[in-house]
Design a protein around this motif. Sequence first.
Motif, PDB file in Angstrom:
ATOM      1  N   GLY A 177       1.034  -2.177  12.984  1.00 41.09           N
ATOM      2  CA  GLY A 177       1.933  -3.127  13.626  1.00 41.09           C
ATOM      3  C   GLY A 177       1.208  -4.434  13.874  1.00 41.09           C
ATOM      4  N   ALA A 178       0.507  -4.909  12.849  1.00 41.05           N
ATOM      5  CA  ALA A 178      -0.408  -6.043  13.003  1.00 41.05           C
ATOM      6  C   ALA A 178       0.302  -7.357  13.334  1.00 41.05           C
ATOM      7  N   GLY A 179       1.580  -7.459  12.978  1.00 40.04           N
ATOM      8  CA  GLY A 179       2.312  -8.672  13.309  1.00 40.04           C
ATOM      9  C   GLY A 179       1.720  -9.906  12.664  1.00 40.04           C
ATOM     10  N   THR A 180       1.402 -10.901  13.481  1.00 37.57           N
ATOM     11  CA  THR A 180       0.843 -12.153  12.974  1.00 37.57           C
ATOM     12  C   THR A 180      -0.672 -12.211  13.092  1.00 37.57           C
ATOM     13  N   GLY A 181      -1.295 -11.080  13.467  1.00 39.98           N
ATOM     14  CA  GLY A 181      -2.757 -11.020  13.456  1.00 39.98           C
ATOM     15  C   GLY A 181      -3.442 -11.299  14.769  1.00 39.98           C
ATOM     16  N   GLU A 201       1.599  -3.886   8.365  1.00 42.31           N
ATOM     17  CA  GLU A 201       2.791  -4.520   8.936  1.00 42.31           C
ATOM     18  C   GLU A 201       4.008  -4.150   8.093  1.00 42.31           C
ATOM     19  N   ALA A 202       5.064  -3.637   8.750  1.00 40.23           N
ATOM     20  CA  ALA A 202       6.258  -3.179   8.039  1.00 40.23           C
ATOM     21  C   ALA A 202       7.182  -4.327   7.632  1.00 40.23           C
ATOM     22  N   LEU A 252       6.620 -11.018   8.154  1.00 40.95           N
ATOM     23  CA  LEU A 252       5.427 -11.102   8.998  1.00 40.95           C
ATOM     24  C   LEU A 252       4.165 -10.835   8.191  1.00 40.95           C
ATOM     25  N   ALA A 253       4.240  -9.907   7.239  1.00 41.51           N
ATOM     26  CA  ALA A 253       3.068  -9.625   6.407  1.00 41.51           C
ATOM     27  C   ALA A 253       2.667 -10.854   5.604  1.00 41.51           C
ATOM     28  N   ARG A 263      -1.283 -15.499   5.249  1.00 42.11           N
ATOM     29  CA  ARG A 263      -1.653 -16.918   5.371  1.00 42.11           C
ATOM     30  C   ARG A 263      -2.650 -17.118   6.505  1.00 42.11           C
ATOM     31  N   THR A 264      -2.430 -16.403   7.611  1.00 45.60           N
ATOM     32  CA  THR A 264      -3.365 -16.495   8.735  1.00 45.60           C
ATOM     33  C   THR A 264      -4.750 -16.014   8.329  1.00 45.60           C
TER      34      THR A 264
END
Length: 224
Positions: free
Chosen positions: A46-50, A67-68, A72-73, A78-79
Amino acid sequence: MAVRRGTERDRRQRSLGQNFLVDRRLIDRFVASLDLTAEQLVVDIGAGTGALTVPMAEAGARVLAVEADPRLATRLRRTVADAGDSAKRIRVVTADARRLRLPRESYRVVANPPFGLTTALLSLLLDDPRRGPDRVDLAIQREVARKHATSPPVALRTAAWSPWWTFRLGLRIGRTAFRPRPAVDAQVLVIERRSPPVLPDHLAPGFRETLRPVWEGAANRQGH
């Protein structure tokens, strides 16, 4: 931090049960509490935006960020690309945590998962210690964390996992640390592999059903 309400992004995130950590000081405290070691493999579910992914990589860990949500993945990739030297220690995968293929090597799990996935995620990680992690740090609903950390266990699932795992409470996280803001506070549940285990690992699959008649019998006696 002010939280905007009612946006399309927020509605989509709520539909997935996602509440992301946005309090930077609390994130730093969370990562510091993990005692990460260099090159240790950490699965961020559930890493989201990191929010946790990048700081853990900066601390020297190798991070598999799961990340599902494809959008968001993509944002997370990009992050990561902007994370400098830490980027080489991060791999992002788009996958449903409930069907995640667990690593073959020694690993840990650190996660801020959707609260609705807590039971399924714990089952995936703990039902069979032969493929489970060395340690799990989950930011979940506070009452759920407290229930699992109670000793002696008050839930059948926790009792069935206890021969192979220990449970304790970690960092408390107020609901204001998340966006969108959940209705309840969270707390980190820390789960560590017993060494040695109380019972052989091969007994773990199905142990809950073996324990169930005794557990339910004791509950019935207490109810009378």
